[in-house]
Design an enzyme around this catalytic site. Sequence first.
Site, PDB file in Angstrom:
ATOM      1  N   GLY A  14       0.762  -1.179   0.124  1.00 27.52           N
ATOM      2  CA  GLY A  14       0.591   0.011  -0.450  1.00 27.52           C
ATOM      3  C   GLY A  14       1.038   1.082   0.513  1.00 27.52           C
ATOM      4  O   GLY A  14       2.214   1.144   0.605  1.00 27.52           O
ATOM      5  N   GLY A  15       0.369   2.476   0.208  1.00 20.96           N
ATOM      6  CA  GLY A  15       0.643   3.593  -0.170  1.00 20.96           C
ATOM      7  C   GLY A  15       1.247   4.229  -1.627  1.00 20.96           C
ATOM      8  O   GLY A  15       1.083   3.427  -2.367  1.00 20.96           O
ATOM      9  N   ASP A  16       2.138   5.066  -1.542  1.00 19.81           N
ATOM     10  CA  ASP A  16       1.976   5.865  -2.754  1.00 19.81           C
ATOM     11  C   ASP A  16       3.793   5.681  -3.244  1.00 19.81           C
ATOM     12  O   ASP A  16       3.999   4.930  -2.614  1.00 19.81           O
ATOM     13  CB  ASP A  16       1.813   7.251  -2.888  1.00 19.81           C
ATOM     14  N   THR A  76       8.016   5.899  -2.730  1.00 16.25           N
ATOM     15  CA  THR A  76       8.747   6.639  -1.512  1.00 16.25           C
ATOM     16  C   THR A  76       9.995   6.644  -1.825  1.00 16.25           C
ATOM     17  O   THR A  76      10.533   5.867  -3.285  1.00 16.25           O
ATOM     18  CB  THR A  76       7.904   5.963   0.068  1.00 16.25           C
ATOM     19  N   ILE A  80       6.084   4.769   5.943  1.00 14.65           N
ATOM     20  CA  ILE A  80       5.195   3.151   6.101  1.00 14.65           C
ATOM     21  C   ILE A  80       4.024   2.674   4.863  1.00 14.65           C
ATOM     22  O   ILE A  80       3.695   3.983   4.292  1.00 14.65           O
ATOM     23  CB  ILE A  80       3.816   3.346   7.594  1.00 14.65           C
ATOM     24  N   GLY A  92       6.899  -2.796   5.099  1.00 18.98           N
ATOM     25  CA  GLY A  92       7.382  -2.048   6.573  1.00 18.98           C
ATOM     26  C   GLY A  92       6.876  -0.638   6.630  1.00 18.98           C
ATOM     27  O   GLY A  92       6.575   0.136   5.967  1.00 18.98           O
ATOM     28  N   LEU A  93       7.889  -0.580   7.742  1.00 19.40           N
ATOM     29  CA  LEU A  93       8.608   1.306   7.726  1.00 19.40           C
ATOM     30  C   LEU A  93       9.542   0.941   7.746  1.00 19.40           C
ATOM     31  O   LEU A  93      10.985   0.369   7.164  1.00 19.40           O
ATOM     32  CB  LEU A  93       7.984   1.485   9.188  1.00 19.40           C
ATOM     33  N   ALA A  94       9.822   2.734   7.095  1.00 15.23           N
ATOM     34  CA  ALA A  94      11.255   3.045   6.831  1.00 15.23           C
ATOM     35  C   ALA A  94      11.712   4.885   7.703  1.00 15.23           C
ATOM     36  O   ALA A  94      10.796   5.497   7.430  1.00 15.23           O
ATOM     37  CB  ALA A  94      11.397   3.450   5.410  1.00 15.23           C
ATOM     38  N   CYS A 152       5.547  10.106  -0.482  1.00 16.44           N
ATOM     39  CA  CYS A 152       3.875   9.836  -0.434  1.00 16.44           C
ATOM     40  C   CYS A 152       2.768  10.048  -0.976  1.00 16.44           C
ATOM     41  O   CYS A 152       1.566  10.340  -0.545  1.00 16.44           O
ATOM     42  CB  CYS A 152       3.776   9.497   0.765  1.00 16.44           C
TER      43      CYS A 152
END
Length: 225
Positions: free
Chosen positions: A78-80, A82, A146, A158-160, A176
């Site tokens: 998910g997400g844009d 990055t 995320i 996950g996360l950065a 994002c």
Amino acid sequence: MRRSLEVWKMGTVNYLEALKLQKKLTSDRKALKITDTLLSLQHPPTYTVGKRETVHNLLIPDSELKAIGAELHYTQRGGDITFHGPHQAILYPIVSLRDIGLGARKYVEKLELTMIELASMYGVKANVGNKCETGVWVEDRKIGAIGVRISSGITSHGLAFNMDPDLNYFKHIVPCGIADKGVTSLKKEANLELPAEEVIQEQLISCFMRIFGYHDVVLKDKSFL
């Protein structure tokens, strides 16, 4: 019940190599071949686009990526769009949400809390974003991103968290998909000397374990791959 987490400290890993490993571990976790697993790593300069394929938020032609030493990859998270790169702490949890009793929204919130807690250790007040703005912010500057994928209740991606990446890479994208916000790092925001990056990455792992309720850790390093 005490829950254990296997942690892989992997150093710097090519994005596609890490993606391939995540797919294998996700399949193994679904088949109950492995326990919950956390990958801790960094990437060479890489732009990634989520499943919405918002590549229009890449502001330079693909042909110019090589000149700045970066790659572009499409993913199913998910997400844009990055950026991932050196001096950015990345965690990829391969965990069963059913086993830890979390839904998707609560899982993302706990990832945000993980980064907020880490920032607070350095006197940096970070917060969650406004509605529809996932990730972690210092005022209107993003310090942690995320993007997750959940398949049959098993997480990946996950996360950065920005320790001290070259923020110029973010100038080539709309991070994002949010055009009116900036990007920052722990180095820029903390009013103190930072320890070695390995220490910060270790602290991020500890924050993750505490917030998600893991008690025991099994360490695995890159030599096992």
